[in-house]
Design an enzyme around this catalytic site. Structure first.
Site: not given
Ligand code: ZN
Ligand code: COA
Length: 395
Positions: A16, A139, A203, A295
């Site tokens: 990906e 898969r 996504h 902070h």
């Molecule tokens: Zn994808």
């Protein structure tokens, strides 16, 4: 008794991640990334889609050789379309698992593959069985699952399971899910299809990939797909460094060695050519850098006031910046760390100079030393003037 949640990561930086516009990895880079992913304890590595190009194929072969020689321990997964040529090529490699994908929403069937639901179901069953016949784990990923009619999705999953798939990768291909819907979807699939394990492939089109992945785990997903730096098609998928930390934080799951995530992020920045913004969670340059006075005074007392975790477990050192948002605690502490000891009123004088330079983005050490030096020398000048005005020996 409450069942303990357990899940792992499938890192898909090499598959990906390489689908990010402009990103190409050489075989050497693929090997380096795969080894590092294995070293940090990633459960599965999606190494690529062998049919894409000769260099992808070459990289995958080199990774499987390293797995065989014991240098890589993660499960090696290769991607394949539901076509014999892709399946045969992937099966010729010494991979552990083949991941077959097929778009099953009506949009994909009608406008992309031009198949009826029935034909798609046959193609999926036959392809999974073909991959399985090579002795591999399989898969099946129903692409665009989140936009697919639920009853059809369930029929497809059952078909893939019955043909030999032991995992189903539920893909939110265009990132339309939200956390509540995701958990619900996973709970329903688990209820309706026994005998399979689920992956979440989220996504990030609307920025929900991490949240959806966590919800999928709550709904029973046992593998989360992610990529280093969140690379992937369009705006990418769940970032490995974020989900690894979130899995530890929320569920106590050790999915990766957290102290090496920064190193991997920088390696993938270099190899991908995609720079991370400094405000990127976990591994971004500013992930543990504090700015405003309130902070910093908090973290000087107890870092937990403004940090959700100790950055040392990520091999990161916290720091803080000095500018017009600073307060006297931050400034005093910074000056002390530079070996500059000023009185309280001098610190206030330095702070006043800082606050009257609104355009200065950062007061680095050199600049602070300069201002502090000016203030303290003016103190000495004042003292000197006092002495001259009123010399002690004047009778
Ligand atoms: Zn994808
Ligand atoms: N299973 C089977 N066929 C699929 C499919 C799937 N999951 N997804 C798409 N297809 C079909 C399309 O319908 C189209 O078929 P057609 O050629 O009969 O019209 C074809 O595959 C895709 O079109 P195209 O990419 O132009 O075909 P190609 O044969 O020139 O190239 C690849 C195919 C896979 C080699 C090429 O697209 C590639 O290198 N892709 C990169 C990997 C990729 O796309 N991954 C997606 C992961 S989600």
């Amino acid at each position: 008794m409450e069942t303990k949640i357990s899940a792992g990561i499938l890192d898909s930086t090499l598959r990906e991640g390489e689908q990010t516009p402009g990103v190409v990895f050489t075989p050497d880079q693929r090997v380096e990334i795969a080894r590092k992913l294995s070293d940090i304890g990633i459960k599965m590595i999606e190494v690529g889609h062998p049919a894409v190009s000769p260099d992808v194929l070459e990289g995958i072969k080199r990774i499987t050789r390293l797995k065989k020689d014991g240098y890589i321990t993660s499960e090696i997964v290769a991607h394949s379309r539901a076509v014999s040529s892709d399946i045969t090529l992937a099966a010729s490699l010494e991979i552990d698992r083949m991941a077959i994908f097929y778009g099953i929403s009506d949009t994909h069937l009608t406008s992309k593959t031009h198949k009826s639901r029935e034909d798609a179901m046959s193609i999926i069953g036959e392809s999974v069985a073909e991959a399985k016949s090579h002795g591999l784990k399989v898969r099946f990923t129903p692409e665009d699952a989140s936009r697919t009619d639920y009853n059809y999705l369930i029929e497809v999953i059952k078909t893939a399971r019955d043909a030999g798939a032991d995992r189903i990768g539920i893909a939110d291909t265009v990132g339309i899910m939200n956390p509540l819907r995701t958990k619900d979807l996973f709970l329903h699939i688990r209820r309706d299809v026994p005998g399979i394990e689920l992956d979440i492939h989220a996504h990030n089109d609307m920025g929900n990939a991490v949240a959806n992945s966590l919800s999928a785990i709550e709904g029973g997903a046992t593998i989360v797909h992610s990529t280093i730096n969140g690379l992937g098609e369009r705006v990418g998928i769940t970032p490995t460094q974020i989900i690894a930390v979130a899995m530890k934080f929320h569920f106590g799951i050790e999915a990766a060695k957290l102290d090496k995530l920064g190193e991997l992020s920088r390696l993938v920045e270099v190899h991908s050519g995609i720079r991370m913004p400094p405000n990127f969670p976990i591994t971004g340059e500013y992930a543990f850098v504090h700015k405003s006075g309130v902070h910093v005074s908090g973290i000087l007392g107890n870092p937990a006031t403004y940090e959700f975790m100790d950055p040392r477990s990520l091999s990161v050192t916290r720091s803080y910046t000095i500018d017009k948002y600073s307060g006297k605690h931050a400034l005093q502490s910074k000056l002390t760390s530079l070996g500059i000891n000023l009185t309280d009123s001098e610190v206030v004088a330095v702070l006043s100079q800082i606050k009257n330079s609104p355009d200065t983005r950062y007061f680095d050490n050199a600049k602070l030393q300069e201002i502090a030096g000016y203030v303290s020398s003016s103190r000495q000048a004042t003292v000197y003037r006092e002495i001259l005005k009123d010399p002690p020996n004047q009778m």
